[in-house]
Structures are given as C-alpha cells and as structure tokens.
Write a protein that holds these residues in place. Sequence first.
Motif, PDB file in Angstrom:
ATOM      1  N   GLN A 110       0.814  -1.214   0.000  1.00 12.64           N
ATOM      2  CA  GLN A 110       0.000   0.000   0.000  1.00 12.64           C
ATOM      3  C   GLN A 110       0.849   1.266   0.000  1.00 12.64           C
ATOM      4  OE1 GLN A 110      -3.778   0.027   2.207  1.00 12.64           O
ATOM      5  NE2 GLN A 110      -3.257  -2.022   2.941  1.00 12.64           N
TER       6      GLN A 110
ATOM      7  N   ARG B 132      -3.773   6.839   2.035  1.00 17.33           N
ATOM      8  CA  ARG B 132      -3.988   5.457   2.435  1.00 17.33           C
ATOM      9  C   ARG B 132      -5.470   5.095   2.554  1.00 17.33           C
ATOM     10  NH1 ARG B 132       0.435   3.253   5.163  1.00 17.33           N
ATOM     11  NH2 ARG B 132      -0.853   1.380   5.410  1.00 17.33           N
TER      12      ARG B 132
ATOM     13  N   ARG C  26      -7.181   1.992   0.681  1.00 16.36           N
ATOM     14  CA  ARG C  26      -7.656   0.839   1.448  1.00 16.36           C
ATOM     15  C   ARG C  26      -9.098   0.510   1.065  1.00 16.36           C
ATOM     16  NH1 ARG C  26      -5.450   2.256   5.821  1.00 16.36           N
ATOM     17  NH2 ARG C  26      -7.191   3.470   6.666  1.00 16.36           N
TER      18      ARG C  26
END
Length: 220
Positions: free
Chosen positions: A38, A49, A53
């Motif tokens: 990631q 992020r 996600r």
Amino acid sequence: MPKAAPLDGVPSVSETLYGRLREGILTGVFPPGGVLRQEELARRLGASRVPLREAMTRLEVEGLVVLRPRRGYAVLSLDRSEIQEIFELRAAVEEHLASVAAQSRTDNDILAVSQALSLMERIATRSPNQIDKWLDANSEFHARLLSSAHRRHASRFATMLRDQVAPYIRIEINLTKDVRQAETEHRAMFEALQAGDAVRLRKLCRQHCEHTAARLIRGL
C-alpha cells in the motif's frame, strides 16, 4: 464497504483508484501472486492510504486480491484445479444467461454484440500482433452478449468469474497468439443470439467455456 460514487456522477478518489487497480490486475500490470504494497501504491498513484484501502477492500470482495495475515494484499493466484472450478461455474452461469438472452435481447443488444464482434475480428485480421486490443474487444463481446439477458445479479456474478481468470487468459493468448477457435465460436454465438435460438446458444456458451479452460490449462 467502499464509499459509492457521488450522486453528481463525479467518481470518488476510491472509485478512481479501484478502476485503475482493477484494470492493472486484468491487464497483467499487477500479475497473479504479485504483492500490492500500500505504501508503494500510494506513492505510485498519488493517493492517500484511506481511499486506497477502500479500493483494495472492494477488489477483495470481488475476488481479485487476497489479504494475507501480516503480509498485506496480493493479486489472486490460482492453481489448475481452481481455474477448472471457476470455468465450471462460468459454464453454468453463462449457459443460464445465454438461454435468457436469446429470448430477451433487443435490437440494441444485437447491434452492440455485433459491433463488439466486428471490432474483434478486424483486430485479429488486420493487426494479429495487437493481442491486448483483441482481448479488450473479447471482454466487451462477452459483456454485451451476457448483458442481453437483462439479469443484473447473474451478470454481475458472471463478470466476477470472468475477471478472476482474465489475467491467465491474457497470458495464454499472448504466448500462443492463436484466437482462431475462439473467433469461430464467437461468430456462432452471435448468430444464435440473433436468431433467438436459446438451445443452441446455451450449448455454444458452455462449449466455449470448456474449450477456453482446456486451452488455458494446456498452456499452463
């Protein structure tokens, strides 16, 4: 679950990331078994992020990535028995949709399938080295054919199954460069759809899945 796109039609950041990652998986940019870090993806895609996600969670639900404990996400990797199982499911679902499509298709459906088929045939005839373009047209042909059934849930399941084996089909065809059998079968499937022949279209769609699976497993 990932956030939906805003009502004004402008895709959210997570929706955009999902689309880019999904395309990368289906086209082999992110190959089967490849690790999706990631932090690295966030830098590469210029994203934070949280939306990343959300996009990964959606891809996991669709079966394109897997979350491994303490190791993060990786692109789905299938062994031969799993590929065979997915094609068995594809054959059953697509056989059902084909039967419905032969009775439910509209003139617009027939036109859309015909256009996708013509594009695919032109690519293979004029530019046989452009396999990636042929594969994109192939995906469009199958999507248009099955959407002619106008069965939203079954079509979504069929798409999920096709997507899970799409990277492997891309690898096999890039290696063999042989699409002749597939094109003959596509033409026959279109003609059955156009004629409204449910029995023949069911049979052709099942055989097409079985033949594709056999070629792919031999290639692997």
